[in-house]
Design an enzyme around this catalytic site. Structure first.
Site, short mmCIF file in Angstrom:
data_model
loop_
_atom_site.label_atom_id
_atom_site.label_comp_id
_atom_site.label_asym_id
_atom_site.label_seq_id
_atom_site.Cartn_x
_atom_site.Cartn_y
_atom_site.Cartn_z
N LYS A 98 110.88 23.94 123.26
CA LYS A 98 111.74 23.17 122.36
C LYS A 98 112.74 24.12 121.72
O LYS A 98 112.37 25.18 121.21
CB LYS A 98 110.86 22.51 121.29
CG LYS A 98 111.58 21.59 120.33
CD LYS A 98 110.56 20.97 119.36
CE LYS A 98 111.19 19.97 118.40
NZ LYS A 98 110.17 19.34 117.52
N SER A 174 110.60 14.41 117.47
CA SER A 174 111.77 15.19 117.83
C SER A 174 111.60 16.04 119.08
O SER A 174 112.58 16.55 119.62
CB SER A 174 112.15 16.09 116.65
OG SER A 174 111.12 17.05 116.38
N SER A 198 106.20 14.68 115.55
CA SER A 198 107.20 15.10 116.53
C SER A 198 106.65 15.63 117.84
O SER A 198 107.43 15.86 118.78
CB SER A 198 108.14 16.15 115.91
OG SER A 198 109.05 15.54 115.04
#
Length: 258
Positions: A98, A174, A198
């Site tokens: 990420k 996210s 997330s």
């Protein structure tokens, strides 16, 4: 076994085949890179462009594909095996990161225009531990800007990630790029973060396994914080066994984690 099938195997299956010398780390990497080329489409960027039909059919998990870095690591792993050395518990396994984690020498954007020219001077502890375990970082994946969101649509880097099962749907957020990259077979593992869902929510949207570890179980060193007192780096994988193996690698005390 055809290298075209390798990217669909689990992390532990790949490591076992590698250590049995039935495949090489380079072959595993090439399979993942082919899959990225087939399904991901153009990476997220700040360029303003109209979406095409091809764009709408692709996954767009990535902001940066680190193919040269990955190839150097894969070659290193193959050399270790040829010398009879132990390359680590996740040897040869591609993983995505990420883009909220710093990786030395690599663009780290947090999916924000404001960090578009930032190249990290050091590597986040969870990423470093994955590489120390023999895993191969294949690139940085898209997310909600500064992790603030639950669909990945707030990213400044477009096209934003799509759900691999149905590309007119979001992958969640996210950590949307992380979940999408694992679900699409682009990498068996991904490092995400969970502050208020997330990791867990995009894992649910994309049909993969995501775990929010206990706070402090995985070091936040090198993570661009959303909420330092709540952020939890953790694994996304295709099954529980892989997620557990990955957590064993990235978890543990880190003196640099405040």
């Amino acid at each position: 076994m055809s290298p075209m099938e390798l990217c669909d195997l689990t992390a532990l299956e790949l490591t076992a085949l590698l250590k049995q010398k039935k495949v090489s780390a380079v072959e595993i990497l090439e399979s993942s890179l082919r899959r990225i080329g087939e399904v991901d489409g153009r990476p997220g960027s700040l360029e303003e462009r109209e979406l095409t039909d091809d764009d709408r059919a692709k996954v767009h998990a990535f902001i940066t594909v680190s193919d040269k870095r990955a190839l150097a690591k894969a070659v290193e792993i193959d050399h270790m095996i040829s010398r009879g050395e132990d390359p680590g518990p996740l040897a040869g396994v591609p993983f995505t990161v990420k883009d909220i984690f710093c990786v030395e020498g690599t663009a780290t954007t947090a999916a924000s225009r404001i960090l578009s020219n930032f190249t990290a001077p050091y590597t986040a502890t969870p990423v470093a531990r994955m590489e120390d375990a023999g895993a191969v970082m294949i690139g940085k994946v898209n997310l909600d800007e500064f992790t603030f969101g639950s669909s990945s649509e707030s990213s400044a880097y477009r096209p934003t990630p799509r759900n691999p099962w149905k590309t007119d749907r979001v992958p969640g957020g996210s950590s949307g790029g992380s979940a999408a990259s694992v679900a699409a077979g682009e990498a068996p593992l991904s490092i995400g973060t969970d502050t208020g869902g997330s990791i867990r929510q995009p894992a649910g949207f994309c049909g993969v396994v995501g775990l929010k570890p206990t706070y402090g179980r995985v070091s936040r060193y090198g993570l661009i914080a959303f909420s330092s007192s709540l952020d939890c780096p953790g694994p996304l994988a295709r099954n529980v066994t892989d997620a557990a193996a990955m957590l064993q690698v990235i978890a543990g005390r880190d003196e640099r984690d405040s």
